[in-house]
Design a protein around this motif. Structure first.
Motif, mmCIF file in Angstrom:
data_model
loop_
_atom_site.group_PDB
_atom_site.id
_atom_site.type_symbol
_atom_site.label_atom_id
_atom_site.label_comp_id
_atom_site.label_asym_id
_atom_site.label_seq_id
_atom_site.Cartn_x
_atom_site.Cartn_y
_atom_site.Cartn_z
ATOM 1 N N LEU A 188 0.828 -1.211 0.000
ATOM 2 C CA LEU A 188 0.000 0.000 0.000
ATOM 3 C C LEU A 188 0.863 1.263 0.000
ATOM 4 C CD1 LEU A 188 -2.897 -1.009 2.408
ATOM 5 C CD2 LEU A 188 -2.984 -0.725 -0.075
ATOM 6 N N MET A 189 1.959 1.246 0.773
ATOM 7 C CA MET A 189 2.853 2.411 0.780
ATOM 8 C C MET A 189 3.499 2.609 -0.585
ATOM 9 S SD MET A 189 4.690 2.521 4.505
ATOM 10 C CE MET A 189 5.335 0.879 4.433
ATOM 11 N N PHE A 190 3.887 1.515 -1.236
ATOM 12 C CA PHE A 190 4.469 1.608 -2.565
ATOM 13 C C PHE A 190 3.453 2.175 -3.556
ATOM 14 C CE2 PHE A 190 5.245 -0.214 -6.771
ATOM 15 C CZ PHE A 190 6.511 0.280 -7.013
ATOM 16 N N CYS A 191 2.223 1.692 -3.511
ATOM 17 C CA CYS A 191 1.181 2.190 -4.417
ATOM 18 C C CYS A 191 0.878 3.666 -4.153
ATOM 19 C CB CYS A 191 -0.085 1.347 -4.292
ATOM 20 S SG CYS A 191 0.092 -0.310 -4.966
ATOM 21 N N LEU A 192 0.858 4.049 -2.884
ATOM 22 C CA LEU A 192 0.628 5.455 -2.539
ATOM 23 C C LEU A 192 1.768 6.337 -3.049
ATOM 24 C CD1 LEU A 192 -1.181 7.472 -1.038
ATOM 25 C CD2 LEU A 192 0.170 7.011 0.995
ATOM 26 N N GLY A 193 2.996 5.872 -2.898
ATOM 27 C CA GLY A 193 4.141 6.620 -3.420
ATOM 28 C C GLY A 193 4.118 6.725 -4.937
ATOM 29 N N THR A 194 3.740 5.642 -5.597
ATOM 30 C CA THR A 194 3.637 5.663 -7.056
ATOM 31 C C THR A 194 2.566 6.643 -7.505
ATOM 32 O OG1 THR A 194 4.338 3.360 -7.149
ATOM 33 C CG2 THR A 194 3.228 4.233 -9.086
ATOM 34 N N LEU A 195 1.409 6.595 -6.868
ATOM 35 C CA LEU A 195 0.322 7.512 -7.216
ATOM 36 C C LEU A 195 0.735 8.965 -6.978
ATOM 37 C CD1 LEU A 195 -2.653 7.751 -8.096
ATOM 38 C CD2 LEU A 195 -3.247 7.666 -5.664
ATOM 39 N N GLY A 196 1.422 9.220 -5.855
ATOM 40 C CA GLY A 196 1.890 10.578 -5.580
ATOM 41 C C GLY A 196 2.889 11.069 -6.618
ATOM 42 N N VAL A 247 3.070 10.066 -9.811
ATOM 43 C CA VAL A 247 2.352 10.302 -11.072
ATOM 44 C C VAL A 247 1.569 11.607 -10.999
ATOM 45 C CG1 VAL A 247 0.500 9.419 -12.543
ATOM 46 C CG2 VAL A 247 2.256 7.867 -11.702
ATOM 47 N N ILE A 248 0.893 11.835 -9.895
ATOM 48 C CA ILE A 248 0.137 13.085 -9.742
ATOM 49 C C ILE A 248 1.092 14.282 -9.742
ATOM 50 C CG2 ILE A 248 -1.266 14.432 -8.118
ATOM 51 C CD1 ILE A 248 -2.626 11.758 -7.345
ATOM 52 N N GLY A 249 2.229 14.144 -9.067
ATOM 53 C CA GLY A 249 3.214 15.227 -9.045
ATOM 54 C C GLY A 249 3.746 15.562 -10.423
ATOM 55 N N VAL A 250 3.972 14.543 -11.254
ATOM 56 C CA VAL A 250 4.454 14.789 -12.614
ATOM 57 C C VAL A 250 3.397 15.523 -13.424
ATOM 58 C CG1 VAL A 250 5.061 13.655 -14.798
ATOM 59 C CG2 VAL A 250 6.129 12.910 -12.670
ATOM 60 N N PHE A 251 2.147 15.104 -13.310
ATOM 61 C CA PHE A 251 1.079 15.780 -14.059
ATOM 62 C C PHE A 251 0.908 17.226 -13.613
ATOM 63 C CE2 PHE A 251 -0.693 11.467 -15.122
ATOM 64 C CZ PHE A 251 -0.515 11.611 -16.493
ATOM 65 N N VAL A 252 0.937 17.465 -12.308
ATOM 66 C CA VAL A 252 0.801 18.840 -11.807
ATOM 67 C C VAL A 252 1.975 19.688 -12.278
ATOM 68 C CG1 VAL A 252 0.829 20.247 -9.706
ATOM 69 C CG2 VAL A 252 -0.636 18.231 -9.839
ATOM 70 N N ALA A 253 3.196 19.141 -12.159
ATOM 71 C CA ALA A 253 4.373 19.884 -12.597
ATOM 72 C C ALA A 253 4.329 20.144 -14.101
ATOM 73 C CB ALA A 253 5.642 19.116 -12.232
ATOM 74 N N TRP A 254 3.802 19.205 -14.875
ATOM 75 C CA TRP A 254 3.705 19.369 -16.326
ATOM 76 C C TRP A 254 2.856 20.593 -16.672
ATOM 77 C CZ3 TRP A 254 6.025 16.840 -20.324
ATOM 78 C CH2 TRP A 254 5.540 17.104 -21.585
ATOM 79 N N PHE A 255 1.719 20.730 -15.982
ATOM 80 C CA PHE A 255 0.820 21.845 -16.303
ATOM 81 C C PHE A 255 1.284 23.160 -15.689
ATOM 82 C CE2 PHE A 255 -2.022 18.199 -17.007
ATOM 83 C CZ PHE A 255 -2.330 18.456 -18.334
ATOM 84 N N VAL A 256 2.015 23.106 -14.581
ATOM 85 C CA VAL A 256 2.508 24.330 -13.948
ATOM 86 C C VAL A 256 3.734 24.864 -14.686
ATOM 87 C CG1 VAL A 256 3.555 25.269 -11.848
ATOM 88 C CG2 VAL A 256 1.553 23.800 -11.685
ATOM 89 N N VAL A 257 4.687 23.999 -14.967
ATOM 90 C CA VAL A 257 5.957 24.420 -15.560
ATOM 91 C C VAL A 257 5.893 24.469 -17.078
ATOM 92 C CG1 VAL A 257 8.416 23.847 -15.728
ATOM 93 C CG2 VAL A 257 7.207 23.497 -13.581
ATOM 94 N N GLN A 258 5.119 23.594 -17.703
ATOM 95 C CA GLN A 258 4.992 23.459 -19.153
ATOM 96 C C GLN A 258 6.364 23.289 -19.823
ATOM 97 O OE1 GLN A 258 2.238 26.041 -21.015
ATOM 98 N NE2 GLN A 258 0.682 25.612 -19.497
ATOM 99 N N PRO A 259 6.996 22.139 -19.581
ATOM 100 C CA PRO A 259 8.357 21.923 -20.071
ATOM 101 C C PRO A 259 8.463 21.782 -21.587
ATOM 102 C CG PRO A 259 7.504 19.906 -19.134
ATOM 103 C CD PRO A 259 6.494 20.977 -18.851
ATOM 104 N N GLN A 260 7.364 21.480 -22.271
ATOM 105 C CA GLN A 260 7.452 21.296 -23.715
ATOM 106 C C GLN A 260 7.889 22.570 -24.431
ATOM 107 O OE1 GLN A 260 4.720 21.083 -21.879
ATOM 108 N NE2 GLN A 260 2.980 22.073 -22.838
#
Length: 130
Positions: A95-103, A105-118
């Motif tokens: 469960l801790m591993f799944c929670l860390g994985t989910l966090g 993935v969510i962090g990457v998506f949030v950072a993608w839209f905030v920073v817009q690295p493309q």
């Protein structure tokens, strides 16, 4: 070709970084950080100081490292996994591993839209986010 672009020099510097990271794991804080993270930090410092070229330049040594050595290293690391100890750790660890994985993935998506690295990185932005 500048001296720090020589493939033999770059390969040697990477080997020295690996050996130094392994040496640092002799200390308690080095074991906590781990060899892979130490190698990444050492190489990042060497690159930012200008001793070795950046990986974004597509140096021939980095192509070999990313195509052959990194996948081989991941494979070897997976061979060292003790599945019985994971089974003993049970559901809380999973469960801790799944929670860390989910966090992550969510962090990457949030950072993608905030920073817009493309806009800065271009076509490689999705690979960096991955």
């Amino acid at each position: 070709m500048p001296f720090n672009q020589n493939p033999l020099f770059v390969a040697g510097a990477l080997c020295v970084a690996v050996f130094f990271a392994i040496w640092l794991t002799r200390f308690s804080w080095g074991k906590t950080v781990g060899t892979p993270i130490l190698v990444i930090l050492i190489c990042a410092i060497l690159s930012n100081v200008g001793i070795i070229p950046s990986a974004m330049g597509g140096h021939v040594v980095y192509n070999g490292v990313f195509n052959y050595l990194a996948p081989l290293g991941i494979f070897i690391a997976l061979l060292e996994v003790d599945l019985k100890s994971i089974k003993k750790a049970g559901l809380p660890l999973l469960l801790m591993f799944c929670l860390g994985t989910l966090g992550t993935v969510i962090g990457v998506f949030v950072a993608w839209f905030v920073v817009q690295p493309q806009s800065e990185i271009g076509d490689m932005a999705s690979a960096v986010a991955g």
